[in-house]
Design a protein around this motif. Sequence first.
Motif, PDB file in Angstrom:
ATOM      1  N   CYS A   1      60.529  48.635  32.440  1.00  0.00           N
ATOM      2  CA  CYS A   1      61.572  48.402  32.406  1.00  0.00           C
ATOM      3  C   CYS A   1      62.780  49.300  32.500  1.00  0.00           C
ATOM      4  O   CYS A   1      62.749  50.095  31.904  1.00  0.00           O
ATOM      5  CB  CYS A   1      62.101  47.364  31.186  1.00  0.00           C
ATOM      6  SG  CYS A   1      63.746  46.903  30.792  1.00  0.00           S
ATOM      7  N   VAL A   2      63.775  49.129  33.525  1.00  0.00           N
ATOM      8  CA  VAL A   2      64.815  50.214  33.485  1.00  0.00           C
ATOM      9  C   VAL A   2      66.201  49.946  32.939  1.00  0.00           C
ATOM     10  O   VAL A   2      67.326  50.171  33.126  1.00  0.00           O
ATOM     11  CB  VAL A   2      65.031  50.471  35.060  1.00  0.00           C
ATOM     12  CG1 VAL A   2      63.805  51.340  35.649  1.00  0.00           C
ATOM     13  CG2 VAL A   2      65.344  49.427  35.877  1.00  0.00           C
ATOM     14  N   SER A   3      65.972  48.573  32.108  1.00  0.00           N
ATOM     15  CA  SER A   3      67.087  48.190  31.381  1.00  0.00           C
ATOM     16  C   SER A   3      68.504  47.921  32.449  1.00  0.00           C
ATOM     17  O   SER A   3      69.360  48.152  32.159  1.00  0.00           O
ATOM     18  CB  SER A   3      67.524  49.129  30.534  1.00  0.00           C
ATOM     19  OG  SER A   3      66.539  49.553  29.736  1.00  0.00           O
ATOM     20  N   CYS A   4      68.121  47.522  33.610  1.00  0.00           N
ATOM     21  CA  CYS A   4      69.156  47.090  34.151  1.00  0.00           C
ATOM     22  C   CYS A   4      69.986  45.936  33.863  1.00  0.00           C
ATOM     23  O   CYS A   4      71.071  45.594  34.469  1.00  0.00           O
ATOM     24  CB  CYS A   4      68.621  47.035  36.061  1.00  0.00           C
ATOM     25  SG  CYS A   4      67.545  45.345  35.974  1.00  0.00           S
ATOM     26  N   ASN A   5      69.547  44.964  33.134  1.00  0.00           N
ATOM     27  CA  ASN A   5      70.110  44.076  32.581  1.00  0.00           C
ATOM     28  C   ASN A   5      70.302  42.640  33.259  1.00  0.00           C
ATOM     29  O   ASN A   5      71.051  41.820  33.047  1.00  0.00           O
ATOM     30  CB  ASN A   5      71.666  44.343  32.109  1.00  0.00           C
ATOM     31  CG  ASN A   5      72.062  43.763  30.977  1.00  0.00           C
ATOM     32  OD1 ASN A   5      71.301  43.214  30.116  1.00  0.00           O
ATOM     33  ND2 ASN A   5      73.367  43.685  30.619  1.00  0.00           N
ATOM     34  N   PHE A   6      69.861  42.695  34.600  1.00  0.00           N
ATOM     35  CA  PHE A   6      69.948  41.540  35.465  1.00  0.00           C
ATOM     36  C   PHE A   6      69.354  40.396  34.780  1.00  0.00           C
ATOM     37  O   PHE A   6      69.841  39.258  34.724  1.00  0.00           O
ATOM     38  CB  PHE A   6      69.032  41.753  36.747  1.00  0.00           C
ATOM     39  CG  PHE A   6      69.582  42.861  37.718  1.00  0.00           C
ATOM     40  CD1 PHE A   6      70.729  43.205  37.513  1.00  0.00           C
ATOM     41  CD2 PHE A   6      68.724  43.424  38.703  1.00  0.00           C
ATOM     42  CE1 PHE A   6      71.358  44.173  38.281  1.00  0.00           C
ATOM     43  CE2 PHE A   6      69.279  44.139  39.707  1.00  0.00           C
ATOM     44  CZ  PHE A   6      70.409  44.894  39.257  1.00  0.00           C
ATOM     45  N   CYS A   7      68.143  40.597  33.967  1.00  0.00           N
ATOM     46  CA  CYS A   7      67.539  39.294  33.434  1.00  0.00           C
ATOM     47  C   CYS A   7      68.560  38.762  32.210  1.00  0.00           C
ATOM     48  O   CYS A   7      68.150  37.657  32.263  1.00  0.00           O
ATOM     49  CB  CYS A   7      66.177  39.803  32.911  1.00  0.00           C
ATOM     50  SG  CYS A   7      66.104  41.234  31.695  1.00  0.00           S
TER      51      CYS A   7
ATOM     52  N   HIS B   1      64.693  41.141  28.148  1.00  0.00           N
ATOM     53  CA  HIS B   1      64.070  42.591  28.459  1.00  0.00           C
ATOM     54  C   HIS B   1      63.886  43.076  26.907  1.00  0.00           C
ATOM     55  O   HIS B   1      63.038  43.827  26.738  1.00  0.00           O
ATOM     56  CB  HIS B   1      64.846  43.546  29.229  1.00  0.00           C
ATOM     57  CG  HIS B   1      66.603  43.892  28.601  1.00  0.00           C
ATOM     58  ND1 HIS B   1      66.622  44.683  27.540  1.00  0.00           N
ATOM     59  CD2 HIS B   1      67.756  43.231  28.753  1.00  0.00           C
ATOM     60  CE1 HIS B   1      67.793  44.545  27.310  1.00  0.00           C
ATOM     61  NE2 HIS B   1      68.589  43.562  28.275  1.00  0.00           N
TER      62      HIS B   1
ATOM     63  N   ILE C   1      58.591  42.774  36.296  1.00  0.00           N
ATOM     64  CA  ILE C   1      57.798  42.237  35.113  1.00  0.00           C
ATOM     65  C   ILE C   1      57.902  41.027  35.066  1.00  0.00           C
ATOM     66  O   ILE C   1      58.623  40.082  35.383  1.00  0.00           O
ATOM     67  CB  ILE C   1      58.517  42.886  33.877  1.00  0.00           C
ATOM     68  CG1 ILE C   1      58.662  44.468  34.059  1.00  0.00           C
ATOM     69  CG2 ILE C   1      57.919  42.618  32.590  1.00  0.00           C
ATOM     70  CD1 ILE C   1      59.587  45.090  33.104  1.00  0.00           C
TER      71      ILE C   1
ATOM     72  N   LEU D   1      58.424  38.463  33.042  1.00  0.00           N
ATOM     73  CA  LEU D   1      58.781  37.863  31.798  1.00  0.00           C
ATOM     74  C   LEU D   1      58.619  36.727  31.250  1.00  0.00           C
ATOM     75  O   LEU D   1      58.193  36.191  30.155  1.00  0.00           O
ATOM     76  CB  LEU D   1      60.281  38.468  31.824  1.00  0.00           C
ATOM     77  CG  LEU D   1      60.838  39.837  32.041  1.00  0.00           C
ATOM     78  CD1 LEU D   1      62.253  39.840  32.685  1.00  0.00           C
ATOM     79  CD2 LEU D   1      60.832  40.528  30.717  1.00  0.00           C
TER      80      LEU D   1
ATOM     81  N   CYS E   1      63.844  40.446  38.276  1.00  0.00           N
ATOM     82  CA  CYS E   1      63.454  41.737  37.735  1.00  0.00           C
ATOM     83  C   CYS E   1      63.160  42.766  38.956  1.00  0.00           C
ATOM     84  O   CYS E   1      62.027  42.621  39.420  1.00  0.00           O
ATOM     85  CB  CYS E   1      62.439  41.764  36.847  1.00  0.00           C
ATOM     86  SG  CYS E   1      61.830  43.206  36.131  1.00  0.00           S
ATOM     87  N   PRO E   2      63.701  43.942  39.127  1.00  0.00           N
ATOM     88  CA  PRO E   2      63.481  44.916  40.260  1.00  0.00           C
ATOM     89  C   PRO E   2      61.925  45.624  39.706  1.00  0.00           C
ATOM     90  O   PRO E   2      61.475  45.980  40.513  1.00  0.00           O
ATOM     91  CB  PRO E   2      64.612  45.803  40.347  1.00  0.00           C
ATOM     92  CG  PRO E   2      65.227  45.737  39.098  1.00  0.00           C
ATOM     93  CD  PRO E   2      64.799  44.154  38.268  1.00  0.00           C
ATOM     94  N   SER E   3      61.688  45.550  38.491  1.00  0.00           N
ATOM     95  CA  SER E   3      60.477  45.919  37.997  1.00  0.00           C
ATOM     96  C   SER E   3      59.354  45.327  38.083  1.00  0.00           C
ATOM     97  O   SER E   3      58.349  45.699  37.600  1.00  0.00           O
ATOM     98  CB  SER E   3      60.473  46.944  36.763  1.00  0.00           C
ATOM     99  OG  SER E   3      61.529  47.717  36.527  1.00  0.00           O
TER     100      SER E   3
HETATM  101  S1  SF4 Z   1      65.503  42.624  34.902  1.00  0.00           S
HETATM  102 FE1  SF4 Z   1      63.407  43.598  34.383  1.00  0.00          FE
HETATM  103  S2  SF4 Z   1      64.004  45.891  34.644  1.00  0.00           S
HETATM  104 FE2  SF4 Z   1      65.896  44.750  34.580  1.00  0.00          FE
HETATM  105  S3  SF4 Z   1      66.352  44.728  32.414  1.00  0.00           S
HETATM  106 FE3  SF4 Z   1      65.053  43.008  32.620  1.00  0.00          FE
HETATM  107  S4  SF4 Z   1      63.219  43.677  32.398  1.00  0.00           S
HETATM  108 FE4  SF4 Z   1      64.238  45.430  32.425  1.00  0.00          FE
END
Ligand code: SF4
Lengths: 364, 479
Positions: free
Chosen positions: B381-387, B398, B434, B436, B430-432
């Motif tokens: 996770c890069v903590s982009c906060n989209f989720c 996240h 994951i 979730l 999620c760009p990574s």
């Molecule tokens: S969208 Fe994915 S990468 Fe971005 S904060 Fe959420 S879990 Fe992390």
Amino acid sequence: MKQLLKIIEAIRPTFDEGGKLGILKPVFGALEHFFFAPSDTTIGAPHIRDPLDLKRFMSMVIISVVPCAFAAFYFFGWRFLAMVIVSYASGLAVEALFAMVRKEGINEGFFVTGILFPLILPPGTPLWMVGLGVAFGVFIGKELFGGTGRNVFNPALVGRCFLALAYPKAMSASYMKPSHDLLGCLLFKWLPPGTGVDAVTVATPLSVAKGGEYCSLSHLLFGSVSGSAGETSAILIILGGVFLLLTRVANWRTVVSILGSFLLLAGILHHGQPERFGPIMWHLCAGGLLFGTFFMATDPVTGPTTNSGKWLYGIIIGSVTVLIRNFTGYVEGVTFAILLGNITAPILDEIVFKVRLRRLASEE
Amino acid sequence: MKFRGGHNILLQGRPEGMIKLMPEPEVLYLPLRSRRFSFGELCVEEGQQVNGGDVLARDLDNYSVPLLAPRAGRVRLTEREGHIVLEDVARLAEHAEIDDEDLPHIAQEMGASGIKRYRLLTLGAWQFFYDAYSGSLPDPLGRPQAIIVSTLSLEPFLARGDAQLHNRLLNFTRGLEQLQSLLEYQPIYLVMPDIKSEFANLIRNHIRGYASVKMVSIPLTYPYDDFSILARRLGLKRSEGPVWSVRTEGVLAVDRALTLSKPCLVRIISIGGTGVNYSTHISVMPGYPIQRIRDKYIFEPVSRIINGGILTGERLGPEALGLDTECRGLTVLPELQDREFLGFIRPGWDRSCYAACYLSSLRDKFRERLSTGLHGEGRPCVSCNFCEDVCPAGITPHLIHKYLYRDLIEEAEQARVDLCIECGLCSYVCPSKIDLRSQIIDSKVLIAKEKEEIRKEQLRQEELRKQEEARKQAEENSK
Ligand code: SF4
Ligand code: SF4
């Protein structure tokens, strides 16, 4: 393209587990996926995924600094290209080494660090220092924490901070006067005219200002001043920054709160004692503030994740920058302010989460 | 009403409003499992001849909801694993299996509304009801604090309310009145896209005076039509009793069961997605052979058939032969097979993305041709906060992911995994890459299991204590 894919398929066994070059698997994987996106599919619901992946995400940052990088070529000569190459080579080596040890894929995060790092260095930094700095930054600032996504500090800033503390003389001697020719240094000039390899110390706008002399705002906007390679032209930085904000890779809250708190505090100081503290617009455009705000502080990994956390984070960075610039012997405070912000980010997040969880606990 | 999060994914293959009739089948494969039900109690024998509307099996864990025979035919139980097969299917007059002898008895016990509820259950209309909070089947004899009726279905691609309502407005309003008659004074909330539209006025005119319906308009953003989100936004508290919720097809089923006393055997489902040649609605019965739908509509050779919407539906494997009783739509997506050359530096004129990272954000809204591709590699996770931005439930996916990664189940519970409505948007953005949603669902299951164990343990302790006490008592008595 088909040919390339065939070649990749043909040499894959060599790099597989147990193959002759099995240890280089991460490197091979990174190259393969650089050219060809994997054809993996979703397993269960949701059955579709957003087309955005981390490669694209990071490419956006690189695209946004391209104008700044070109400005660096223009003003400081093609030597800058050598710095970029050294930075990528040295950092990638560290990254690849760790990927091999950890047996994970090579992470895209490095491609951003690799270009940002030379941009925040003085353009005359000796190449060995570039290599050393980025290796240090990636190693200490990122790999020790477990790689991209888990790092607390921005690796590029850690590298720069290390160089500034370890070789302060060499660093401050590496600032150069930018080229003032019409074509700049674009016509294959290695260095701006009039600068030898053994450069004399050239004062940056901020260090000149310590003596009470402020250079003109238009020079700061266009970038024809001395300073770190990428941070001289405010216009190009804002251009790249706005691009990042529009693509939502950078969060506008961080940017607004840093610049807002900075302007507010600098404004109050200037209003109180105009002869001692510089004018606000000048402060805004001088030095690395804009570059740091748009490209460093907005790094999602090292900043807070929560939106309220981002406001606080910005305020901390903005005000600490003002304080360092105006009240300490250091001419430039952005690096330290952002690193300080990085430290506080997890704490801010923790606080925000606490509050949020308490609110959620009352939800049914 | 105020909503948060949500995101509309625009992709090609939205079904049009028409309803097509499918040809009558010769064989029906009725799956014994569906999303909520598992019809374990068989009520017929091998080789038995049944009529349309007869009960084939029941789910005893869910108030004995029946699995009705959609058509007349001969039962085969062992032919296909997990299915009841109906052979020599014919369309005869359906009959409703209600034991008339039972009725006076029920009427005496529960009054007129009790009979109605009993009818709903036996005629197969009760299946269309959901408990707003848990999504499970509500107790037909319970006393709801409110009923939410939604004409929307915003997940791509499920049968649209407007298609189902086509030409059946009268049935719909009659169904609403019937619903009203089940209640005492509790409100019915009718959720629609626009309460000032002509359509809404029509409904208003129709029901004037008969049912007290409160119309609520909500923005057309996925997943604001989710019942638990709606219940939360309407300010209904879980502690004040169950909230029943039902969609358009449910109201129509209520009308059919209560006004006409006929079993609900046919459903209108959607067939859509980027892998079909013609996206539309079809009118079919449960058990309809999937192969026939496949032959008619699906042209992509390698495609994935999803039972339900694109974000929450389940994949239908080759072992699934017929439509289940809860199917609301089939979505077909081509499986990704090609590898894209230098995909991440393409301009992406035809790629739409949550974060506007492609050139397509400069053009008007368009529908994209998506496949099942993951479009990238899994990363931390890069903590982009989209989720978090996109989550309609107001929780932090996240953060929960990080807790679960470190096995901190208790913290995850405090972060309120239970509020998650499983909409799948977090995994989507999620760009990574994951997953979730499934992580959160897994942890929910785990937490529920743990709670159950704790409860059992407590019961056991209680039992022991009682035994101990009884023993002491006995000892004292004998003294
Ligand atoms: S969208 Fe994915 S990468 Fe971005 S904060 Fe959420 S879990 Fe992390
Ligand atoms: S956490 Fe649950 S409710 Fe929130 S976006 Fe993910 S699946 Fe939807």
